[in-house]
Design an enzyme around this catalytic site. Structure first.
Site, PDB file in Angstrom:
ATOM      1  N   THR A  86      35.889  42.707  45.067  1.00  0.00           N
ATOM      2  CA  THR A  86      36.885  41.716  45.501  1.00  0.00           C
ATOM      3  C   THR A  86      36.525  41.197  46.891  1.00  0.00           C
ATOM      4  O   THR A  86      36.187  40.031  47.052  1.00  0.00           O
ATOM      5  CB  THR A  86      38.328  42.238  45.525  1.00  0.00           C
ATOM      6  OG1 THR A  86      38.750  42.569  44.195  1.00  0.00           O
ATOM      7  CG2 THR A  86      39.290  41.170  46.059  1.00  0.00           C
ATOM      8  N   TRP A 103      35.440  50.229  39.640  1.00  0.00           N
ATOM      9  CA  TRP A 103      35.433  48.773  39.438  1.00  0.00           C
ATOM     10  C   TRP A 103      34.144  48.334  38.738  1.00  0.00           C
ATOM     11  O   TRP A 103      34.166  47.422  37.935  1.00  0.00           O
ATOM     12  CB  TRP A 103      35.580  48.056  40.770  1.00  0.00           C
ATOM     13  CG  TRP A 103      36.964  47.647  41.129  1.00  0.00           C
ATOM     14  CD1 TRP A 103      37.415  46.365  41.288  1.00  0.00           C
ATOM     15  CD2 TRP A 103      38.099  48.489  41.393  1.00  0.00           C
ATOM     16  NE1 TRP A 103      38.753  46.363  41.622  1.00  0.00           N
ATOM     17  CE2 TRP A 103      39.197  47.662  41.698  1.00  0.00           C
ATOM     18  CE3 TRP A 103      38.286  49.858  41.397  1.00  0.00           C
ATOM     19  CZ2 TRP A 103      40.457  48.149  41.999  1.00  0.00           C
ATOM     20  CZ3 TRP A 103      39.532  50.368  41.697  1.00  0.00           C
ATOM     21  CH2 TRP A 103      40.601  49.527  41.989  1.00  0.00           C
ATOM     22  N   ASN A 121      38.657  49.269  36.016  1.00  0.00           N
ATOM     23  CA  ASN A 121      39.678  48.392  36.579  1.00  0.00           C
ATOM     24  C   ASN A 121      39.797  47.062  35.840  1.00  0.00           C
ATOM     25  O   ASN A 121      38.839  46.294  35.742  1.00  0.00           O
ATOM     26  CB  ASN A 121      39.365  48.106  38.048  1.00  0.00           C
ATOM     27  CG  ASN A 121      40.404  47.211  38.682  1.00  0.00           C
ATOM     28  OD1 ASN A 121      41.554  47.604  38.836  1.00  0.00           O
ATOM     29  ND2 ASN A 121      40.014  45.994  39.046  1.00  0.00           N
ATOM     30  N   GLU A 122      40.988  46.815  35.296  1.00  0.00           N
ATOM     31  CA  GLU A 122      41.398  45.529  34.730  1.00  0.00           C
ATOM     32  C   GLU A 122      40.484  45.019  33.623  1.00  0.00           C
ATOM     33  O   GLU A 122      40.403  43.812  33.380  1.00  0.00           O
ATOM     34  CB  GLU A 122      41.559  44.484  35.849  1.00  0.00           C
ATOM     35  CG  GLU A 122      42.718  44.843  36.776  1.00  0.00           C
ATOM     36  CD  GLU A 122      42.914  43.887  37.930  1.00  0.00           C
ATOM     37  OE1 GLU A 122      42.074  42.991  38.111  1.00  0.00           O
ATOM     38  OE2 GLU A 122      43.907  44.045  38.661  1.00  0.00           O
ATOM     39  N   GLU A 141      48.758  48.960  40.062  1.00  0.00           N
ATOM     40  CA  GLU A 141      48.391  48.007  41.123  1.00  0.00           C
ATOM     41  C   GLU A 141      49.400  46.887  41.066  1.00  0.00           C
ATOM     42  O   GLU A 141      49.628  46.293  40.019  1.00  0.00           O
ATOM     43  CB  GLU A 141      46.972  47.460  40.954  1.00  0.00           C
ATOM     44  CG  GLU A 141      46.570  46.529  42.108  1.00  0.00           C
ATOM     45  CD  GLU A 141      45.135  46.023  41.994  1.00  0.00           C
ATOM     46  OE1 GLU A 141      44.260  46.824  41.607  1.00  0.00           O
ATOM     47  OE2 GLU A 141      44.895  44.838  42.279  1.00  0.00           O
TER      48      GLU A 141
END
Length: 652
Positions: free
Chosen positions: A87, A129, A171-172, A258
């Site tokens: 990010t 991530w 993550n995601e 989150e």
């Protein structure tokens, strides 16, 4: 004393005629177990914190983690780094090869250790991530990856004595591989690790069900056993919580693992009380009342990354100028404290004693494991008038004096009243647009440490890396992809900065070329210079007037928005103007006398519209362009080894 003066309850019948609301706090009420409030240090969001000098760094950590001082965070989730942009930069990997095991790289180990020093009961979570390129031959969902996660957990215990309580999947990323979840459980068990699995940290998308794991768990008993907690990110669509009924009855805790006050990490204006703080006060309560979530984790604990990166202002507080020591304890810290200083993980929500106020506002009630002490977190955000509430105590709850704490425009986590209980009840009048905690517990507090004044980034800037510990990042430089670390210089004495990642990692999102940045976004006229050493292939870059490094603006971009001087191992060079969502614009190019595996000197300068570049003291380019008028500086490479020395930024 608050304007919301208290009145001792004398006669239930009389008050009932005028009371705006009556609440029964029943110690026998059923309810979920509160798992705590936390924050997520990931996406390089904490990069600059470790560069703060003492005593300011310790003060910041106290505001985040010290019980009864500030946010008093109860969970800390950290990224398992992979040397890939996640990010706001890249975080270092602990296993850059199958045989590499280095549990000292980066800052997440340090942050977990500091958090644990302040609160030995803090719950530690981890989540990847991305992954190094060697993992699974490029396949994330592999036994390699499960062992990578297990190795991180073992390293935390062996090196720092830290127990990782929970581990996530990816993550995601949309849940699509139940076999990997079961593999991770088997690998953790094989290493005799008690770490529980959280799944699946999905982001809400219109075309994807972020709760897909629920149906799979219903059909697969092994998967159901493997998953200890069901987790989602930003669990709202169009402002409404999305928890399906199947999730509520699956028999697992539900976490918003989150989250943000606006339920998005893309547009964050402020964490001061008037904006982020007020919204966060609503979110914590609403996540339980409407979503059934027993934990909320905010990304991020602290804004310790440069403002030109993605999602500025994400932190509960602000500290991204370590050269000055300045930090800002924002309203989000105190919005968090209104829960974390009044209830601990293991307390129980009192379901029938939680609800909504008649005008605007809501409240949640929690009971201590001693079955006596209790707390209520109540907010009146958006209300225009005072609201009077009568509380009746039942089910063995303590009738000790009720301590009232308040935050609003006039109060910042102030102890505003001590209310006696009479005949098992008390009345309180609540100010509009405020956040309250009512409790029978004591010991809460508001920290008093204050920062020094803000200062600009040091100019001129000079760094020879001689004071940077080997295999560590230098002060203030923030890696955006790859890893830039101090190393013994090749072909000269002393220390240099080396980009060490040559195999592209498995990415989470955008994958720009390796670079590291620093400086002041308002700088206009300056020149960057550095000695560079490049192996037989690849390239090196100088980057200036970087006005944005938000990788999500263009997931295909190799460079940040700014001017780039790129030189390859054959001496071919380009001067580019790069801007997101636009093709790179070639300003000049040619070939220089450039021998690989030798030291060379590069320079890139700006004065008004004039841009100059030189290689080994020879002018390479002199052009005029107005695409970028100001910004930070950086150095970079391709996915190749290169070294830098004597990096400087000064007046042209």
């Amino acid at each position: 004393m608050s304007a919301a003066v208290f009145t001792v309850f004398l006669a239930i019948g009389t008050v009932a005629q005028t009371a705006a609301r009556e609440v029964v706090l029943d110690g026998n009420s059923k309810g979920a177990i509160f798992d705590g409030i936390g924050a997520v240090s990931a996406g390089a969001s904490s990069r600059l914190l470790i560069d703060y000098p003492e005593p300011y760094r310790g003060q910041i950590l106290d505001y985040l983690f010290k019980p009864n001082y500030g946010a008093s965070l109860q969970h800390l989730k950290v990224e398992i780094g992979a040397d890939v942009n996640s990010t706001d930069g890249s975080e270092p990997s602990h296993m850059r090869s199958r045989s590499d095991h280095d549990y000292t790289r980066g800052y997440e180990w340090w942050l977990m250790e500091e958090a644990h020093k302040r609160n030995p009961n803090i719950i530690l979570d981890i989540l990847p991530w991305g992954a190094p390129g060697w993992i699974g031959g490029g396949n994330f969902y592999s036994e390699d990856m499960a062992n990578y996660v297990a190795d991180f957990i073992l390293g935390a215990k062996k090196t720092y004595g830290l127990d990782i309580a929970y581990a996530g999947i990816w993550n995601e990323k949309h849940f699509e591989n139940p076999e990997y979840v079961k593999t991770l459980r088997r690998v953790l068990d094989a290493h005799h690790l008690q770490t529980k699995i959280v799944c699946c940290d999905e982001y809400p998308r219109k075309d994807v069900d972020q709760w897909a794991i629920i149906e799979s768990m219903k059909q697969d008993p092994e998967l159901l056993r493997a998953v200890a907690v069901v987790s989602v990110h930003y669990p709202r669509i169009n402002g409404k919580l999305t928890t399906p009924e199947d999730a509520r009855v699956i028999g697992k805790p539900l976490w918003s693992s989150e989250d943000q006050p606006a339920s998005s990490a893309s547009d964050i204006l402020s964490r001061d009380w008037r904006i982020g703080g007020r919204l966060l006060a609503q979110l914590y309560n609403e996540n339980y009342l409407k979503g059934g979530f027993t934990t909320t984790e905010i990304w991020s604990p602290i804004t310790s990354y440069y403002d030109i990166l993605a999602a500025p202002n994400s932190g509960l507080m602000y500290a991204n100028t370590p050269w000055s020591g300045y930090y800002n304890v924002q309203g989000a810290i105190w919005a968090t404290a209104h829960t974390t200083q009044f209830a601990q993980p293991g307390w129980q929500y009192l379901e029938s004693s939680s609800g909504y106020l008649p005008e605007k506002g809501d409240y949640v009630a929690l009971r201590s494991p001693n079955h006596k002490d209790w707390s209520v977190v109540l907010e009146t955000i958006g209300a225009k008038d005072m609201q009077k509430v009568t509380f009746h105590l039942r089910g063995g709850l303590s009738e000790a004096t009720v301590h009232v704490w308040e935050t609003n425009d006039a109060h910042t986590f102030d102890h505003v009243a001590d209310v006696p209980v009479s005949n098992g009840a008390f009345i309180y009048k609540f100010d509009p647009d405020s956040l309250y905690s009512l409790t029978t517990t004591t010991g809460q507090g508001r920290g008093s440490a204050a920062p020094p004044a803000q200062k600009p980034f040091p100019f001129p800037y000079r760094e020879d890396f001689e004071k940077t510990p080997l295999h560590r990042a230098p002060l203030f430089l923030a890696d955006q992809d790859g890893a830039f670390e101090a190393a013994p210089c090749i072909g000269r004495a002393g220390r240099c900065l080396e980009q060490v990642i040559t195999e592209k990692p498995i990415p989470w999102g955008p994958l720009p070329d390796p670079s590291t940045i620093a400086g002041d976004a308002t700088w206009t006229d300056y020149q960057i210079s550095a000695d560079v050493w490049l192996e037989q292939s690849g390239n090196v870059t100088l980057i200036g007037r970087i006005d944005s490094a938000d990788v999500f603006r263009d997931d295909k971009a190799h460079y940040p928005s700014g001017y780039v001087l790129q030189v390859n191992a054959s001496g071919g060079w380009k001067l580019l103007s790069c801007d997101y969502k636009k093709p790179d614009r070639l300003l000049a190019q040619s070939t220089a006398d450039f021998t690989p595996a030798k030291w060379h000197h590069l320079q890139l300068g700006f004065k008004g519209k004039q841009i100059t570049a030189s290689i080994d003291g020879h002018d390479a380019a002199r052009v005029e362009d107005a695409d970028h008028s100001h910004g930070m500086f950086g150095i970079g490479t391709g996915w190749n080894h290169a070294q830098f020395d004597n990096l400087s930024v000064e007046r042209p």
